[in-house]
Design a protein around this motif. Structure first.
Motif, PDB file in Angstrom:
ATOM      1  N   ALA A  97       8.047  -5.783   0.438  1.00 49.01           N
ATOM      2  CA  ALA A  97       6.731  -5.253  -1.250  1.00 49.01           C
ATOM      3  C   ALA A  97       6.608  -3.195  -0.279  1.00 49.01           C
ATOM      4  O   ALA A  97       6.802  -2.602  -0.898  1.00 49.01           O
ATOM      5  N   TRP A  98       5.895  -2.941   1.105  1.00 53.78           N
ATOM      6  CA  TRP A  98       5.820  -2.416   1.584  1.00 53.78           C
ATOM      7  C   TRP A  98       7.009  -1.141   1.143  1.00 53.78           C
ATOM      8  O   TRP A  98       6.979   0.123   1.590  1.00 53.78           O
ATOM      9  N   ARG A  99       7.575  -2.402   2.275  1.00 55.38           N
ATOM     10  CA  ARG A  99       8.932  -1.340   3.129  1.00 55.38           C
ATOM     11  C   ARG A  99       9.798  -0.302   1.516  1.00 55.38           C
ATOM     12  O   ARG A  99      10.329   0.578   1.335  1.00 55.38           O
ATOM     13  N   TRP A 100       9.239  -1.276   0.286  1.00 51.24           N
ATOM     14  CA  TRP A 100      11.069  -1.004  -0.967  1.00 51.24           C
ATOM     15  C   TRP A 100       9.630   0.362  -1.948  1.00 51.24           C
ATOM     16  O   TRP A 100      10.589   0.649  -2.414  1.00 51.24           O
ATOM     17  N   PHE A 101       8.148   0.078  -2.053  1.00 57.73           N
ATOM     18  CA  PHE A 101       7.827   0.817  -2.569  1.00 57.73           C
ATOM     19  C   PHE A 101       6.593   1.353  -1.981  1.00 57.73           C
ATOM     20  O   PHE A 101       5.488   1.609  -2.988  1.00 57.73           O
ATOM     21  N   VAL A 121       1.256   1.351  -6.665  1.00 50.67           N
ATOM     22  CA  VAL A 121       2.156   0.388  -7.172  1.00 50.67           C
ATOM     23  C   VAL A 121       2.717  -0.689  -6.251  1.00 50.67           C
ATOM     24  O   VAL A 121       2.868  -1.881  -6.527  1.00 50.67           O
ATOM     25  N   VAL A 122       2.754  -0.648  -4.864  1.00 51.81           N
ATOM     26  CA  VAL A 122       2.615  -1.003  -3.790  1.00 51.81           C
ATOM     27  C   VAL A 122       1.874  -1.889  -3.720  1.00 51.81           C
ATOM     28  O   VAL A 122       2.181  -3.493  -3.337  1.00 51.81           O
ATOM     29  N   VAL A 123       0.644  -2.372  -4.379  1.00 48.30           N
ATOM     30  CA  VAL A 123      -0.981  -3.073  -4.287  1.00 48.30           C
ATOM     31  C   VAL A 123      -0.163  -3.753  -5.603  1.00 48.30           C
ATOM     32  O   VAL A 123      -0.218  -5.115  -4.887  1.00 48.30           O
ATOM     33  N   LEU A 140      -2.081  -8.286   3.252  1.00 46.94           N
ATOM     34  CA  LEU A 140      -2.938  -7.572   4.311  1.00 46.94           C
ATOM     35  C   LEU A 140      -2.089  -6.898   5.107  1.00 46.94           C
ATOM     36  O   LEU A 140      -2.027  -5.495   5.807  1.00 46.94           O
ATOM     37  N   PRO A 141      -0.347  -7.125   5.302  1.00 46.20           N
ATOM     38  CA  PRO A 141       0.647  -6.012   6.156  1.00 46.20           C
ATOM     39  C   PRO A 141       0.243  -4.506   5.437  1.00 46.20           C
ATOM     40  O   PRO A 141       0.612  -3.757   6.017  1.00 46.20           O
ATOM     41  N   VAL A 142       0.566  -4.450   4.149  1.00 53.00           N
ATOM     42  CA  VAL A 142       0.080  -3.838   3.231  1.00 53.00           C
ATOM     43  C   VAL A 142      -0.598  -3.085   3.259  1.00 53.00           C
ATOM     44  O   VAL A 142      -1.143  -1.222   3.820  1.00 53.00           O
TER      45      VAL A 142
END
Length: 161
Positions: free
Chosen positions: A72-76, A82-84, A144-146
């Protein structure tokens, strides 16, 4: 953006379904032994392993949730908050798919199986979650990674700047 979001959610659903198969195979469910008087008993060790389904589900969720969070982080990451939302929606969808597939593949209708068992038979408990907490593990593992990456890269320019 809509296609990438749909693809992300599709990947999450498929990963969740595969995780459901893994959950069904990897969980060691305890069994009740039927006595000569028709009573069902379980060992003390068996009682402690009743929650093994929750533990295995949570461990799978930690790994898959973190992976979906990174994806999700990589793409958004250039889309702001929005990524969250997507880092929460994907793992939630995956966890529910995992739960559903696991229930379909695992043993079910424990009361029926116990009532039809004969003396000396062992009857495995149903594959089930005993609380909603393992579902939330998936979501928290993805967030957590986000969170960490966004804290490390808080001043990095967004894509396209």
């Amino acid at each position: 953006m809509l296609r990438v979001t749909a693809l992300y959610l599709f990947i999450a659903a498929v990963a969740g379904a595969l995780a459901g198969m893994l959950w069904s195979l990897a969980t060691d469910l305890p069994s009740y032994t039927i006595g000569t008087d028709g009573s069902a008993s379980i060992s003390e060790r068996g009682l402690t392993s009743v929650f093994s389904a929750d533990a295995v589900y949570s461990l799978i969720g930690l790994v898959l949730g973190a992976g979906l969070g990174l994806l999700a982080w990589r793409w958004f990451c250039g889309r702001g908050a929005v990524v969250v939302a997507l880092a929460m929606a994907g793992p939630l969808m995956a966890s529910l798919c995992c739960w559903w597939i696991g229930l379909l593949l695992g043993p079910d209708s424990f009361p029926t199986r116990v009532s039809s068992a004969k003396a000396g038979d062992t009857v495995q408990i149903d594959l089930a979650l005993h609380t909603w907490t393992p579902v939330m593990v998936w979501v928290l593992a993805a967030l957590l990674p986000v969170l960490v990456i966004s804290l490390i890269r808080w001043d990095a320019p967004a894509d396209g700047d």
